[in-house]
Design a protein around this motif. Structure first.
Motif, PDB file in Angstrom:
ATOM      1  N   GLU A  13       8.235  -0.890   6.641  1.00  0.00           N
ATOM      2  CA  GLU A  13       8.201   0.468   6.323  1.00  0.00           C
ATOM      3  C   GLU A  13       9.316   0.542   5.770  1.00  0.00           C
ATOM      4  O   GLU A  13       9.639   1.804   4.812  1.00  0.00           O
ATOM      5  CB  GLU A  13       8.078   1.174   7.933  1.00  0.00           C
ATOM      6  CG  GLU A  13       8.107   2.552   7.406  1.00  0.00           C
ATOM      7  CD  GLU A  13       8.195   3.286   8.930  1.00  0.00           C
ATOM      8  OE1 GLU A  13       8.442   4.586   8.949  1.00  0.00           O
ATOM      9  OE2 GLU A  13       7.954   2.690  10.081  1.00  0.00           O
ATOM     10  N   LYS A  16       9.029   0.938   1.813  1.00  0.00           N
ATOM     11  CA  LYS A  16       8.511   2.270   1.258  1.00  0.00           C
ATOM     12  C   LYS A  16       7.197   1.760   0.611  1.00  0.00           C
ATOM     13  O   LYS A  16       6.964   2.044  -0.504  1.00  0.00           O
ATOM     14  CB  LYS A  16       9.192   3.308   0.691  1.00  0.00           C
ATOM     15  CG  LYS A  16      10.375   3.879   1.466  1.00  0.00           C
ATOM     16  CD  LYS A  16      11.057   4.802   0.424  1.00  0.00           C
ATOM     17  CE  LYS A  16      12.090   5.731   1.315  1.00  0.00           C
ATOM     18  NZ  LYS A  16      13.071   6.675   0.598  1.00  0.00           N
ATOM     19  N   GLN A  21      17.426   3.833   2.526  1.00  0.00           N
ATOM     20  CA  GLN A  21      17.269   4.489   4.063  1.00  0.00           C
ATOM     21  C   GLN A  21      18.776   4.108   4.846  1.00  0.00           C
ATOM     22  O   GLN A  21      18.872   4.962   5.832  1.00  0.00           O
ATOM     23  CB  GLN A  21      16.076   3.931   4.589  1.00  0.00           C
ATOM     24  CG  GLN A  21      14.730   4.252   4.131  1.00  0.00           C
ATOM     25  CD  GLN A  21      13.553   3.654   4.730  1.00  0.00           C
ATOM     26  OE1 GLN A  21      13.149   4.004   5.917  1.00  0.00           O
ATOM     27  NE2 GLN A  21      12.597   3.107   3.775  1.00  0.00           N
ATOM     28  N   ARG A  41      20.373   7.278   6.911  1.00  0.00           N
ATOM     29  CA  ARG A  41      19.868   7.254   7.860  1.00  0.00           C
ATOM     30  C   ARG A  41      19.916   8.510   8.787  1.00  0.00           C
ATOM     31  O   ARG A  41      19.368   9.140   9.584  1.00  0.00           O
ATOM     32  CB  ARG A  41      20.129   5.941   8.663  1.00  0.00           C
ATOM     33  CG  ARG A  41      21.779   5.889   8.845  1.00  0.00           C
ATOM     34  CD  ARG A  41      22.239   4.473   9.469  1.00  0.00           C
ATOM     35  NE  ARG A  41      23.440   4.422   9.786  1.00  0.00           N
ATOM     36  CZ  ARG A  41      24.330   4.030   8.909  1.00  0.00           C
ATOM     37  NH1 ARG A  41      24.247   3.740   7.554  1.00  0.00           N
ATOM     38  NH2 ARG A  41      25.772   3.900   9.132  1.00  0.00           N
ATOM     39  N   ASP A  47      17.995  11.475   7.464  1.00  0.00           N
ATOM     40  CA  ASP A  47      16.663  11.274   8.058  1.00  0.00           C
ATOM     41  C   ASP A  47      16.408  11.586   9.354  1.00  0.00           C
ATOM     42  O   ASP A  47      15.308  12.120   9.745  1.00  0.00           O
ATOM     43  CB  ASP A  47      16.189   9.854   7.718  1.00  0.00           C
ATOM     44  CG  ASP A  47      15.861   9.338   6.302  1.00  0.00           C
ATOM     45  OD1 ASP A  47      15.831  10.261   5.455  1.00  0.00           O
ATOM     46  OD2 ASP A  47      16.078   8.103   6.048  1.00  0.00           O
ATOM     47  N   ARG A  87      10.049  15.047   8.895  1.00  0.00           N
ATOM     48  CA  ARG A  87       9.134  14.103   8.466  1.00  0.00           C
ATOM     49  C   ARG A  87       9.603  12.564   8.211  1.00  0.00           C
ATOM     50  O   ARG A  87       8.940  11.671   7.774  1.00  0.00           O
ATOM     51  CB  ARG A  87       8.881  14.601   6.794  1.00  0.00           C
ATOM     52  CG  ARG A  87      10.068  14.909   6.272  1.00  0.00           C
ATOM     53  CD  ARG A  87       9.646  15.536   4.584  1.00  0.00           C
ATOM     54  NE  ARG A  87       8.995  14.597   3.792  1.00  0.00           N
ATOM     55  CZ  ARG A  87       9.591  13.956   2.689  1.00  0.00           C
ATOM     56  NH1 ARG A  87      10.793  13.844   2.420  1.00  0.00           N
ATOM     57  NH2 ARG A  87       8.405  13.130   2.331  1.00  0.00           N
ATOM     58  N   THR A  88      10.914  12.665   8.410  1.00  0.00           N
ATOM     59  CA  THR A  88      11.681  11.034   8.404  1.00  0.00           C
ATOM     60  C   THR A  88      12.101  10.671   9.545  1.00  0.00           C
ATOM     61  O   THR A  88      12.607   9.609   9.752  1.00  0.00           O
ATOM     62  CB  THR A  88      12.609  11.058   7.241  1.00  0.00           C
ATOM     63  OG1 THR A  88      13.573  12.377   7.359  1.00  0.00           O
ATOM     64  CG2 THR A  88      11.972  11.329   5.890  1.00  0.00           C
ATOM     65  N   ARG A  89      12.182  11.520  10.807  1.00  0.00           N
ATOM     66  CA  ARG A  89      12.911  11.137  12.048  1.00  0.00           C
ATOM     67  C   ARG A  89      12.424   9.765  12.651  1.00  0.00           C
ATOM     68  O   ARG A  89      12.929   9.369  13.415  1.00  0.00           O
ATOM     69  CB  ARG A  89      13.053  12.365  12.727  1.00  0.00           C
ATOM     70  CG  ARG A  89      11.717  12.915  13.524  1.00  0.00           C
ATOM     71  CD  ARG A  89      11.927  13.745  14.548  1.00  0.00           C
ATOM     72  NE  ARG A  89      10.725  14.282  15.197  1.00  0.00           N
ATOM     73  CZ  ARG A  89      10.658  15.012  16.387  1.00  0.00           C
ATOM     74  NH1 ARG A  89      11.684  15.368  16.749  1.00  0.00           N
ATOM     75  NH2 ARG A  89       9.482  15.208  16.701  1.00  0.00           N
ATOM     76  N   ARG A 135      11.426   7.038  10.716  1.00  0.00           N
ATOM     77  CA  ARG A 135      11.327   6.036  10.410  1.00  0.00           C
ATOM     78  C   ARG A 135      12.464   5.002  11.175  1.00  0.00           C
ATOM     79  O   ARG A 135      13.308   5.334  12.084  1.00  0.00           O
ATOM     80  CB  ARG A 135      12.274   6.244   9.116  1.00  0.00           C
ATOM     81  CG  ARG A 135      11.483   6.859   7.923  1.00  0.00           C
ATOM     82  CD  ARG A 135      12.385   7.425   6.580  1.00  0.00           C
ATOM     83  NE  ARG A 135      11.297   7.920   5.763  1.00  0.00           N
ATOM     84  CZ  ARG A 135      11.876   8.247   4.714  1.00  0.00           C
ATOM     85  NH1 ARG A 135      13.082   8.329   4.325  1.00  0.00           N
ATOM     86  NH2 ARG A 135      11.081   8.893   3.669  1.00  0.00           N
ATOM     87  N   TYR A 138       8.468  20.866   1.843  1.00  0.00           N
ATOM     88  CA  TYR A 138       9.320  20.641   3.142  1.00  0.00           C
ATOM     89  C   TYR A 138      10.855  21.274   2.834  1.00  0.00           C
ATOM     90  O   TYR A 138      11.711  20.630   3.378  1.00  0.00           O
ATOM     91  CB  TYR A 138       9.625  19.312   3.184  1.00  0.00           C
ATOM     92  CG  TYR A 138       8.145  18.502   3.270  1.00  0.00           C
ATOM     93  CD1 TYR A 138       7.721  18.668   4.718  1.00  0.00           C
ATOM     94  CD2 TYR A 138       7.501  17.893   2.517  1.00  0.00           C
ATOM     95  CE1 TYR A 138       6.099  17.787   4.887  1.00  0.00           C
ATOM     96  CE2 TYR A 138       6.192  17.252   2.578  1.00  0.00           C
ATOM     97  CZ  TYR A 138       5.714  17.289   3.927  1.00  0.00           C
ATOM     98  OH  TYR A 138       4.472  16.615   4.247  1.00  0.00           O
ATOM     99  N   ASP A 153      13.026  21.392   6.280  1.00  0.00           N
ATOM    100  CA  ASP A 153      13.251  20.127   6.508  1.00  0.00           C
ATOM    101  C   ASP A 153      14.640  19.896   5.741  1.00  0.00           C
ATOM    102  O   ASP A 153      15.590  19.401   6.112  1.00  0.00           O
ATOM    103  CB  ASP A 153      12.248  19.304   6.374  1.00  0.00           C
ATOM    104  CG  ASP A 153      11.966  18.092   7.555  1.00  0.00           C
ATOM    105  OD1 ASP A 153      12.336  18.767   8.685  1.00  0.00           O
ATOM    106  OD2 ASP A 153      11.117  17.405   7.399  1.00  0.00           O
TER     107      ASP A 153
END
Length: 301
Positions: free
Chosen positions: A24, A27, A74, A78, A81, A86-88, A90, A199, A202
């Protein structure tokens, strides 16, 4: 016996989760698009019979650099995110991987990818990959929280993939390669601005200065979407003028570009999330189809 089996199953499941988290970090969706763009550049740049082994080396090296760049991005983002829905989830904001492990993983992939490209293809393609990594991480990423111009800055390294493929097979970058670059460069704006529109709450929560966040009325976003879609249409026809593609591509690119522009006009007029979602879907459909037409046209000629 059952206890031992259960412990083994738990350990196996944990290992699978760990591997999935590392995957992941790269990506895969974005990396897949980068590889497709690289393949198109390589294939269109091939003037002789397709060098399959060289293509494989090019894609492997590019995948390593792209995945490493995504992982390092990332690590950098971090905390951001973790603020966005939408990214929490990850691996890093969710706490499934440590920043140190992700950093080592990203550096390892990036260095291996650049060296692999230089060793198995040529150093021009390796240099392009390295410049892409540097611009994405050290220009685009920090600018995301400072200025809406980050989209413009990020579009420059974001369009390099076809150049890497072209350089790998030809050892130089010609005008035709720059046209492929320009197409991908222009396509990114309606694609990413539609995402930012969808988004923006966000992004606002994470203090990311995307244009729909900074100017929520959508006027500037609409103008940029229209401008870049309108510019993409004639630019997408240049490959035929240069002799890179033929009539199959010309007709298809004209129809696809007109349809894409139509959706952009509707989005700019309505300024709703529903239309922004349709624009995003249109962008996701447009690029693979245009690339597919390029490949099909060359095969048919």
């Amino acid at each position: 016996m059952n206890l031992q089996y259960g412990t083994f199953q738990a350990a196996l499941a944990a290992r699978r989760i760990g591997v999935a988290d590392y995957i992941e970090l790269t990506k895969p969706g974005v990396t897949g698009l980068i590889l497709f763009s690289t393949l198109v550049g390589f294939y269109l740049g091939s003037t002789q019979e397709l060098q399959l082994l060289l293509l494989v080396h090019t894609l492997v090296g590019t995948a390593l650099v792209a995945g490493g760049t995504a992982a390092l991005n990332q690590v950098w983002e971090r905390e951001i995110d973790g603020k966005m829905w939408r990214t929490r989830n990850r691996p890093l904001p969710a706490g499934r991987l440590s920043p140190t492990k992700a950093l080592c993983f990203g550096v390892m992939l990036s260095v291996a990818g650049v060296l692999y490209l230089g060793w198995k293809t040529n150093w021009l393609s390796a240099l392009l990959a390295l410049l892409t990594l540097a611009a994405y991480l050290f220009l685009y990423t920090p600018l995301k929280t400072r200025t809406p111009q980050c989209t413009l800055v990020g579009a420059f390294p974001g369009a390099v993939a076809p150049l890497i493929g072209w350089a790998a097979v030809q050892g130089e970058i010609t005008l035709a390669a720059w046209v492929l670059y320009a197409m991908l460069f222009l396509w990114q704006f309606p694609h990413f601005l539609s995402i930012a529109w969808l988004y923006r709450d966000d992004y606002a929560r994470a203090n990311i200065a995307m244009l729909p966040v900074v100017e929520p009325d959508g006027r500037s976003t609409s103008r940029q979407i229209l401008f870049y879609c309108a510019a993409l249409l004639p630019v997408s026809l240049i490959p035929t003028w240069l002799g890179l593609t033929g009539n199959i591509y010309l007709v298809g690119a004209l129809l696809l570009g007109t349809g894409f522009l139509y959706v952009a006009v509707r989005t700019s007029m309505a300024k709703t999330k529903m239309e922004a979602r349709r624009l995003l879907q249109a962008s996701v459909i447009y690029l693979p189809l245009v690339y597919g037409l390029m490949l099909l046209d060359k095969i048919a000629r």
